[in-house]
Design a protein around this motif. Structure first.
Motif, PDB file in Angstrom:
ATOM      1  N   LEU A   9       0.830  -1.209   0.000  1.00 33.75           N
ATOM      2  CA  LEU A   9       0.000   0.000   0.000  1.00 33.75           C
ATOM      3  C   LEU A   9       0.865   1.259   0.000  1.00 33.75           C
ATOM      4  CD1 LEU A   9      -2.939  -0.812   2.422  1.00 33.75           C
ATOM      5  CD2 LEU A   9      -3.109  -0.125   0.045  1.00 33.75           C
ATOM      6  N   SER A  10       1.956   1.230   0.724  1.00 33.10           N
ATOM      7  CA  SER A  10       2.857   2.378   0.753  1.00 33.10           C
ATOM      8  C   SER A  10       3.444   2.645  -0.624  1.00 33.10           C
ATOM      9  CB  SER A  10       3.989   2.143   1.749  1.00 33.10           C
ATOM     10  OG  SER A  10       3.492   2.012   3.052  1.00 33.10           O
ATOM     11  N   PHE A  21      10.558   4.091  -6.518  1.00 30.04           N
ATOM     12  CA  PHE A  21      11.858   4.257  -5.870  1.00 30.04           C
ATOM     13  C   PHE A  21      11.859   5.371  -4.824  1.00 30.04           C
ATOM     14  CE2 PHE A  21      13.247   1.959  -9.713  1.00 30.04           C
ATOM     15  CZ  PHE A  21      13.865   0.897  -9.070  1.00 30.04           C
ATOM     16  N   GLY A  22      11.148   6.457  -5.083  1.00 29.07           N
ATOM     17  CA  GLY A  22      11.069   7.535  -4.096  1.00 29.07           C
ATOM     18  C   GLY A  22      10.365   7.091  -2.830  1.00 29.07           C
ATOM     19  N   SER A  23       9.271   6.371  -2.992  1.00 29.57           N
ATOM     20  CA  SER A  23       8.517   5.894  -1.842  1.00 29.57           C
ATOM     21  C   SER A  23       9.328   4.896  -1.020  1.00 29.57           C
ATOM     22  CB  SER A  23       7.216   5.251  -2.324  1.00 29.57           C
ATOM     23  OG  SER A  23       6.522   4.662  -1.262  1.00 29.57           O
ATOM     24  N   CYS A  51       1.777   6.746   5.296  1.00 31.61           N
ATOM     25  CA  CYS A  51       1.163   7.205   4.040  1.00 31.61           C
ATOM     26  C   CYS A  51       1.682   8.576   3.643  1.00 31.61           C
ATOM     27  CB  CYS A  51      -0.363   7.246   4.182  1.00 31.61           C
ATOM     28  SG  CYS A  51      -1.117   5.630   4.297  1.00 31.61           S
ATOM     29  N   LEU A  52       1.833   9.485   4.593  1.00 32.21           N
ATOM     30  CA  LEU A  52       2.356  10.816   4.291  1.00 32.21           C
ATOM     31  C   LEU A  52       3.799  10.756   3.792  1.00 32.21           C
ATOM     32  CD1 LEU A  52       0.885  12.931   7.211  1.00 32.21           C
ATOM     33  CD2 LEU A  52       0.235  12.986   4.807  1.00 32.21           C
ATOM     34  N   VAL A  53       4.599   9.897   4.375  1.00 34.81           N
ATOM     35  CA  VAL A  53       5.979   9.741   3.927  1.00 34.81           C
ATOM     36  C   VAL A  53       6.009   9.119   2.527  1.00 34.81           C
ATOM     37  CG1 VAL A  53       8.153   8.545   4.402  1.00 34.81           C
ATOM     38  CG2 VAL A  53       6.943   9.690   6.237  1.00 34.81           C
TER      39      VAL A  53
END
Length: 98
Positions: free
Chosen positions: A9-10, A41-43, A75-77
């Motif tokens: 999900l992230s 990749f950013g997440s 989720c915000l990150v």
């Protein structure tokens, strides 16, 4: 919810954030595939970097209990990671094409 599902999900949230950023700000867009790669990749990078502060999937599912506050921080990150992934990819692209 298991740790694996929270991780997926992230990543999905990071992908959505990257594609929304690319659609909203055309100068940062790399198309759907490029934005998706940047979002993944950013997440992952931000979650792995800052997840040690206590909002990684194992902490969210501590002792079988679901902590909604930690999940919202996660989720915000992920959103931030998707957006920053697209921006960083564009900066690298511009730097290499000078």
């Amino acid at each position: 919810m298991t740790e694996t599902l929270i991780s997926l999900l992230s990543i999905l949230i990071g992908i959505i954030a990257a594609n929304v950023t690319g659609a909203r700000y055309k100068k940062y867009s790399f198309g759907v595939i490029g934005n998706t790669i940047a979002g993944v990749f950013g997440s992952i990078f931000l979650i792995k970097s800052f997840g040690r502060l206590g909002f990684d999937p194992l902490s969210i599912m501590d002792n079988g209990m679901f902590h909604i506050g930690l999940f919202l921080v996660n989720c915000l990150v992920s959103i931030s990671g998707g957006v920053l992934g697209v921006i960083a990819m564009k900066l690298i692209y511009n730097k290499l094409n000078k």
